[in-house]
Scaffold this active site. Structure first.
Site, mmCIF file in Angstrom:
data_model
loop_
_atom_site.group_PDB
_atom_site.id
_atom_site.type_symbol
_atom_site.label_atom_id
_atom_site.label_comp_id
_atom_site.label_asym_id
_atom_site.label_seq_id
_atom_site.Cartn_x
_atom_site.Cartn_y
_atom_site.Cartn_z
ATOM 1 N N GLU A 194 -3.639 3.117 -7.314
ATOM 2 C CA GLU A 194 -4.050 4.289 -6.530
ATOM 3 C C GLU A 194 -3.041 5.424 -6.702
ATOM 4 O O GLU A 194 -1.944 5.345 -6.143
ATOM 5 C CB GLU A 194 -4.094 3.930 -5.033
ATOM 6 C CG GLU A 194 -5.056 2.821 -4.673
ATOM 7 C CD GLU A 194 -5.351 2.760 -3.169
ATOM 8 O OE1 GLU A 194 -6.493 2.485 -2.843
ATOM 9 O OE2 GLU A 194 -4.438 3.013 -2.358
ATOM 10 N N HIS B 42 0.861 -1.195 0.000
ATOM 11 C CA HIS B 42 0.000 0.000 0.000
ATOM 12 C C HIS B 42 0.895 1.242 0.000
ATOM 13 O O HIS B 42 1.996 1.222 0.579
ATOM 14 C CB HIS B 42 -0.918 -0.006 1.236
ATOM 15 C CG HIS B 42 -1.966 1.061 1.139
ATOM 16 N ND1 HIS B 42 -1.718 2.373 1.471
ATOM 17 C CD2 HIS B 42 -3.250 1.020 0.694
ATOM 18 C CE1 HIS B 42 -2.811 3.094 1.243
ATOM 19 N NE2 HIS B 42 -3.755 2.290 0.774
HETATM 20 O O1 G3P Z 1 -6.528 1.736 0.315
HETATM 21 C C1 G3P Z 1 -7.440 2.679 -0.140
HETATM 22 C C2 G3P Z 1 -6.933 4.041 -0.049
HETATM 23 O O2 G3P Z 1 -5.569 4.252 -0.108
HETATM 24 C C3 G3P Z 1 -7.735 5.065 -0.765
HETATM 25 O O3 G3P Z 1 -8.020 5.978 0.228
HETATM 26 O O4 G3P Z 1 -9.382 7.543 1.434
HETATM 27 O O5 G3P Z 1 -8.819 7.968 -0.958
HETATM 28 O O6 G3P Z 1 -10.428 6.154 -0.371
HETATM 29 P P1 G3P Z 1 -9.230 6.967 0.065
#
Ligand code: G3P
Length: 223
Positions: free
Chosen positions: A141, A93
């Protein structure tokens, strides 16, 4: 086997553990039962066992260390995560990054104990690199959008479809999740139209006033 279309990472938010964490898990279970959309949760380590016992949700660890059982102290073992009831784990992550060599070893160790692997990536190149390990999932992400409330689906759609093509070319069975700023059914729908198999999110649900309402809306976006 069906995999989750929505995975909620509880992170280390105060709203994500103990009693508050349980009410989010309860809401996720209700929405899963009502909609048929599979919702996975990634609570903190302390809650892996209780949550895997109390809820019929797939439960994931937020990280494992690339180590095997033996003389080591303070590490998170894949085997221990399995025995606590988790069916899988996040690896790499953005908030818990590993070297490429450690990602490789962590995936190998997880597979050896039948733990599903969700390798998180930050751009199309790391998505392609992670695909070489054939994890069950890659979660793309963009770090700058994490926790921003601005959805990757609208702010950076290219990173989703380019990661999907890069991953599927290398590892056809690996599913791609999109994450960062996801907060509504529309974000989920757009991510899936761009080729994602589902979404990984945190703050949109964990910090919501009404997680049940948000989860219901998110599930409505699954196509
Ligand atoms: O693991 C999910 C995360 O990193 C995304 O965070 O708060 O943008 O949904 P968020």
């Amino acid at each position: 086997k069906r995999f989750p279309e929505i995975i909620i990472n509880f992170k280390i938010y105060t709203e994500g553990f103990g009693k508050a964490g349980h009410s989010i898990a309860k809401a996720a279970e209700m929405v899963m039962n009502e909609t048929g959309v599979i919702i996975g949760i990634a609570p903190g380590y302390m809650d892996l066992h209780p949550m895997s016992v109390h809820y019929s949700l797939p439960v994931y660890a937020q990280h494992i260390d690339p180590v095997k059982p033996g003389a080591g102290t303070g590490h998170i073992l894949a085997d221990a995560v399995v025995s606590a009831g988790a069916c899988g784990t996040l690896i790499n992550h953005s908030e818990k990054r590993l070297t490429l060599a450690d990602v490789s070893l962590a995936v190998e160790i997880a597979k050896s104990v039948h733990l599903e692997t969700i390798v998180c990536t930050n751009d199309v190149f790391t998505s392609a690199a992670a695909a070489a390990f054939s994890p069950e999932f890659i979660a793309i992400e963009p770090p700058e959008l994490i926790g921003s409330g601005v959805s990757v689906s609208t702010a950076d759609p290219g990173i989703i479809n380019n990661s999907v093509s890069a991953v599927k070319n290398i590892s056809g069975d690996t599913k791609v999740l999109a994450g960062a700023g996801i907060h509504s059914g529309n974000c989920v729908k757009t991510a899936m139209e761009l080729g994602a198999d589902g979404v990984l999110l945190a703050s949109g649900v964990v910090k919501a006033k009404d997680p049940y309402a948000v989860l219901t809306d998110l599930a409505g976006g699954v196509i």
